[in-house]
Design a protein around this motif. Structure first.
Motif, PDB file in Angstrom:
ATOM      1  N   VAL A  49       0.827  -1.218   0.000  1.00  0.00           N
ATOM      2  CA  VAL A  49       0.000   0.000   0.000  1.00  0.00           C
ATOM      3  C   VAL A  49       0.858   1.264   0.000  1.00  0.00           C
ATOM      4  O   VAL A  49       0.335   2.376   0.045  1.00  0.00           O
ATOM      5  CB  VAL A  49      -0.946   0.028   1.220  1.00  0.00           C
ATOM      6  CG1 VAL A  49      -1.959  -1.102   1.156  1.00  0.00           C
ATOM      7  CG2 VAL A  49      -0.163  -0.008   2.522  1.00  0.00           C
ATOM      8  N   ASP A  50       2.193   1.105  -0.036  1.00  0.00           N
ATOM      9  CA  ASP A  50       3.068   2.265   0.002  1.00  0.00           C
ATOM     10  C   ASP A  50       4.159   2.135  -1.045  1.00  0.00           C
ATOM     11  O   ASP A  50       4.444   1.040  -1.549  1.00  0.00           O
ATOM     12  CB  ASP A  50       3.709   2.409   1.384  1.00  0.00           C
ATOM     13  CG  ASP A  50       4.577   1.205   1.741  1.00  0.00           C
ATOM     14  OD1 ASP A  50       4.052   0.066   1.730  1.00  0.00           O
ATOM     15  OD2 ASP A  50       5.786   1.397   2.000  1.00  0.00           O
ATOM     16  N   ASP A  51       4.774   3.278  -1.383  1.00  0.00           N
ATOM     17  CA  ASP A  51       5.855   3.276  -2.365  1.00  0.00           C
ATOM     18  C   ASP A  51       6.755   4.476  -2.099  1.00  0.00           C
ATOM     19  O   ASP A  51       6.409   5.371  -1.328  1.00  0.00           O
ATOM     20  CB  ASP A  51       5.281   3.330  -3.790  1.00  0.00           C
ATOM     21  CG  ASP A  51       6.214   2.690  -4.808  1.00  0.00           C
ATOM     22  OD1 ASP A  51       7.418   2.548  -4.502  1.00  0.00           O
ATOM     23  OD2 ASP A  51       5.745   2.345  -5.907  1.00  0.00           O
ATOM     24  N   MET A  60       8.291   6.463   3.088  1.00  0.00           N
ATOM     25  CA  MET A  60       7.380   5.960   2.058  1.00  0.00           C
ATOM     26  C   MET A  60       6.070   6.750   2.084  1.00  0.00           C
ATOM     27  O   MET A  60       5.755   7.443   3.048  1.00  0.00           O
ATOM     28  CB  MET A  60       7.098   4.478   2.305  1.00  0.00           C
ATOM     29  CG  MET A  60       8.340   3.620   2.444  1.00  0.00           C
ATOM     30  SD  MET A  60       9.259   3.484   0.896  1.00  0.00           S
ATOM     31  CE  MET A  60       8.343   2.147   0.109  1.00  0.00           C
ATOM     32  N   VAL A  61       5.313   6.611   1.005  1.00  0.00           N
ATOM     33  CA  VAL A  61       4.041   7.324   0.860  1.00  0.00           C
ATOM     34  C   VAL A  61       2.936   6.321   0.542  1.00  0.00           C
ATOM     35  O   VAL A  61       3.133   5.389  -0.250  1.00  0.00           O
ATOM     36  CB  VAL A  61       4.123   8.372  -0.279  1.00  0.00           C
ATOM     37  CG1 VAL A  61       2.777   9.063  -0.474  1.00  0.00           C
ATOM     38  CG2 VAL A  61       5.210   9.394   0.023  1.00  0.00           C
ATOM     39  N   GLN A  65      -3.725   4.047  -5.541  1.00  0.00           N
ATOM     40  CA  GLN A  65      -4.622   2.962  -5.983  1.00  0.00           C
ATOM     41  C   GLN A  65      -5.398   2.295  -4.858  1.00  0.00           C
ATOM     42  O   GLN A  65      -6.632   2.209  -4.926  1.00  0.00           O
ATOM     43  CB  GLN A  65      -3.813   1.933  -6.787  1.00  0.00           C
ATOM     44  CG  GLN A  65      -4.608   0.709  -7.232  1.00  0.00           C
ATOM     45  CD  GLN A  65      -4.580  -0.396  -6.167  1.00  0.00           C
ATOM     46  OE1 GLN A  65      -3.530  -0.742  -5.649  1.00  0.00           O
ATOM     47  NE2 GLN A  65      -5.749  -0.938  -5.851  1.00  0.00           N
ATOM     48  N   PRO A  66      -4.742   1.807  -3.793  1.00  0.00           N
ATOM     49  CA  PRO A  66      -5.528   1.151  -2.743  1.00  0.00           C
ATOM     50  C   PRO A  66      -6.534   2.087  -2.079  1.00  0.00           C
ATOM     51  O   PRO A  66      -7.676   1.697  -1.816  1.00  0.00           O
ATOM     52  CB  PRO A  66      -4.464   0.685  -1.738  1.00  0.00           C
ATOM     53  CG  PRO A  66      -3.195   0.610  -2.534  1.00  0.00           C
ATOM     54  CD  PRO A  66      -3.292   1.717  -3.518  1.00  0.00           C
ATOM     55  N   LEU A  67      -6.115   3.319  -1.836  1.00  0.00           N
ATOM     56  CA  LEU A  67      -7.005   4.278  -1.196  1.00  0.00           C
ATOM     57  C   LEU A  67      -8.186   4.632  -2.086  1.00  0.00           C
ATOM     58  O   LEU A  67      -9.343   4.629  -1.655  1.00  0.00           O
ATOM     59  CB  LEU A  67      -6.234   5.542  -0.818  1.00  0.00           C
ATOM     60  CG  LEU A  67      -5.338   5.431   0.419  1.00  0.00           C
ATOM     61  CD1 LEU A  67      -4.353   6.587   0.483  1.00  0.00           C
ATOM     62  CD2 LEU A  67      -6.183   5.396   1.682  1.00  0.00           C
ATOM     63  N   ALA A  68      -7.911   4.935  -3.339  1.00  0.00           N
ATOM     64  CA  ALA A  68      -8.988   5.305  -4.262  1.00  0.00           C
ATOM     65  C   ALA A  68      -9.962   4.151  -4.458  1.00  0.00           C
ATOM     66  O   ALA A  68     -11.192   4.346  -4.435  1.00  0.00           O
ATOM     67  CB  ALA A  68      -8.400   5.744  -5.599  1.00  0.00           C
ATOM     68  N   ASP A  69      -9.439   2.942  -4.633  1.00  0.00           N
ATOM     69  CA  ASP A  69     -10.315   1.782  -4.826  1.00  0.00           C
ATOM     70  C   ASP A  69     -11.156   1.513  -3.578  1.00  0.00           C
ATOM     71  O   ASP A  69     -12.343   1.175  -3.679  1.00  0.00           O
ATOM     72  CB  ASP A  69      -9.484   0.547  -5.173  1.00  0.00           C
ATOM     73  CG  ASP A  69      -8.971   0.576  -6.606  1.00  0.00           C
ATOM     74  OD1 ASP A  69      -9.320   1.532  -7.330  1.00  0.00           O
ATOM     75  OD2 ASP A  69      -8.236  -0.347  -6.997  1.00  0.00           O
ATOM     76  N   ALA A  70     -10.544   1.672  -2.411  1.00  0.00           N
ATOM     77  CA  ALA A  70     -11.282   1.450  -1.170  1.00  0.00           C
ATOM     78  C   ALA A  70     -12.412   2.458  -1.017  1.00  0.00           C
ATOM     79  O   ALA A  70     -13.558   2.104  -0.711  1.00  0.00           O
ATOM     80  CB  ALA A  70     -10.333   1.537   0.026  1.00  0.00           C
ATOM     81  N   ILE A  71     -12.100   3.718  -1.231  1.00  0.00           N
ATOM     82  CA  ILE A  71     -13.114   4.762  -1.079  1.00  0.00           C
ATOM     83  C   ILE A  71     -14.220   4.608  -2.118  1.00  0.00           C
ATOM     84  O   ILE A  71     -15.414   4.702  -1.802  1.00  0.00           O
ATOM     85  CB  ILE A  71     -12.467   6.160  -1.174  1.00  0.00           C
ATOM     86  CG1 ILE A  71     -11.468   6.360  -0.028  1.00  0.00           C
ATOM     87  CG2 ILE A  71     -13.537   7.251  -1.139  1.00  0.00           C
ATOM     88  CD1 ILE A  71     -10.600   7.591  -0.168  1.00  0.00           C
ATOM     89  N   TYR A 114       3.426   6.206   7.486  1.00  0.00           N
ATOM     90  CA  TYR A 114       4.640   6.560   6.752  1.00  0.00           C
ATOM     91  C   TYR A 114       4.752   8.086   6.651  1.00  0.00           C
ATOM     92  O   TYR A 114       4.585   8.781   7.639  1.00  0.00           O
ATOM     93  CB  TYR A 114       4.651   5.890   5.375  1.00  0.00           C
ATOM     94  CG  TYR A 114       4.197   4.449   5.412  1.00  0.00           C
ATOM     95  CD1 TYR A 114       4.935   3.483   6.106  1.00  0.00           C
ATOM     96  CD2 TYR A 114       3.017   4.038   4.787  1.00  0.00           C
ATOM     97  CE1 TYR A 114       4.522   2.165   6.159  1.00  0.00           C
ATOM     98  CE2 TYR A 114       2.596   2.719   4.831  1.00  0.00           C
ATOM     99  CZ  TYR A 114       3.351   1.791   5.524  1.00  0.00           C
ATOM    100  OH  TYR A 114       2.931   0.490   5.582  1.00  0.00           O
ATOM    101  N   LYS A 115       4.988   8.610   5.446  1.00  0.00           N
ATOM    102  CA  LYS A 115       5.059  10.063   5.255  1.00  0.00           C
ATOM    103  C   LYS A 115       3.686  10.653   4.914  1.00  0.00           C
ATOM    104  O   LYS A 115       3.578  11.833   4.596  1.00  0.00           O
ATOM    105  CB  LYS A 115       6.046  10.401   4.135  1.00  0.00           C
ATOM    106  CG  LYS A 115       7.471  10.013   4.416  1.00  0.00           C
ATOM    107  CD  LYS A 115       8.054  10.791   5.596  1.00  0.00           C
ATOM    108  CE  LYS A 115       8.321  12.237   5.253  1.00  0.00           C
ATOM    109  NZ  LYS A 115       8.983  12.959   6.373  1.00  0.00           N
TER     110      LYS A 115
END
Length: 225
Positions: A49-51, A60-61, A65-71, A114-115
Motif C-alpha cells: 500500500v506504500d511506495d 514511504m508514501v 490505488q488502494p485508497l482510491a479503490d477502497a473509497i 509513513y510520510k
C-alpha cells in the motif's frame, strides 16, 4: 451513526471500540464502527500500500490505488457526510468539531502512515483533515480512536445521563468545575459547603464561577475565543 475507518493496521483499533461506553453504544445499535483493512484493496501480491516518493527523500508514501479503490468501493453502498484524513497538519481537533461531527450520519476516516498519503487523494477525496495535536504518531489509528470516542459519547442515548456531556470541559469554551463525591470529609479535606446545602441555584452559580476561574487560570486562551 456509522463510522468506517480505513487502516493499514486494523488490530490497533480492536481494543478502543470493544469496551466501556462505545461497546454499550454498539450493542444498543446507537453507534456502528467498522475498521476496514486497506491492504484488502491492494492489487499487488504482497498487498503493498506504500511506495517511494517522487523526487527522492526519506520515508514511504501511501499509494493512490488502494485508497482510491477502497473509497470508491465503500461509496457504492454509502454516502459519506465527511471523508476525514488524520494528519499532523490538519485542523486541531476540539470540542466544537466533535459537536459538529456528532450530528452527522456517516463518516469515513483514513488513518495515515509513513510520510502520509498521496496528495491527489487529499485533493480529490478528502473533505476534512484533522490533527489531535502538534506531534507525530506512528500512524493515524490512535488519533482516529480519540476522535471516534469524543464523537460517540455525544450521541443521544450513549451516556447514561445525556446531560453529562453538556457540562464537559470545553463546552461553551470553559473548563469543567471541580467535582467531589463521598465522603464529605476525607482526611480533614472538606467538600465546599455550597455543594452540601441543597440549593440548586447556588450550586449552579458556584459551578459557573469555578469554571470561569479555572479557565482564567489554566486556559485563558479559551476565553479569548
Amino acid at each position: 451513526m456509522k463510522i468506517d475507518i480505513l487502516s493499514v493496521v486494523p488490530a490497533l483499533l480492536e481494543s478502543p471500540f470493544s469496551h466501556s461506553i462505545l461497546k454499550r453504544a454498539k450493542e444498543k445499535g446507537l453507534f456502528e464502527v467498522n475498521v476496514i483493512n486497506l491492504r484488502d484493496f491492494s492489487t499487488s501480491k504482497q498487498k503493498q500500500v506504500d511506495d517511494y516518493q517522487f523526487g527522492g527523500g526519506a520515508g514511504m508514501v501511501m499509494m493512490c490505488q488502494p485508497l482510491a479503490d477502497a473509497i470508491d468501493t465503500l461509496q457504492q453502498d454509502q454516502k459519506y457526510d465527511e471523508i476525514i484524513y488524520m494528519t499532523p497538519d490538519g485542523a486541531t481537533f476540539n470540542q466544537k468539531i466533535a459537536n459538529r461531527l456528532s450530528l452527522k450520519e456517516n463518516l469515513l476516516i483514513i488513518c495515515g502512515h509513513y510520510k502520509g498519503i498521496d496528495e491527489r487523494i487529499r485533493q480529490h477525496y478528502v473533505t476534512m483533515e484533522i490533527s489531535i495535536g502538534d506531534y507525530v504518531l506512528s500512524g493515524g489509528e490512535l488519533a482516529a480512536a480519540v476522535v471516534v470516542d469524543s464523537i460517540g459519547r455525544l450521541i443521544p442515548g450513549v451516556l447514561s445521563n445525556e446531560t453529562s456531556a453538556l457540562f464537559d470541559s470545553f463546552q461553551d469554551n470553559l473548563l469543567a468545575p471541580p467535582v467531589y463525591t463521598r465522603p464529605a470529609d476525607f482526611k480533614g479535606w472538606k467538600v465546599p459547603d455550597v455543594l452540601l446545602a441543597g440549593d440548586p441555584k447556588k450550586v449552579d452559580e458556584w459551578r459557573t464561577n469555578q469554571s470561569i476561574e479555572r479557565t482564567k487560570e489554566r486556559r485563558p486562551d479559551l476565553l479569548e475565543d
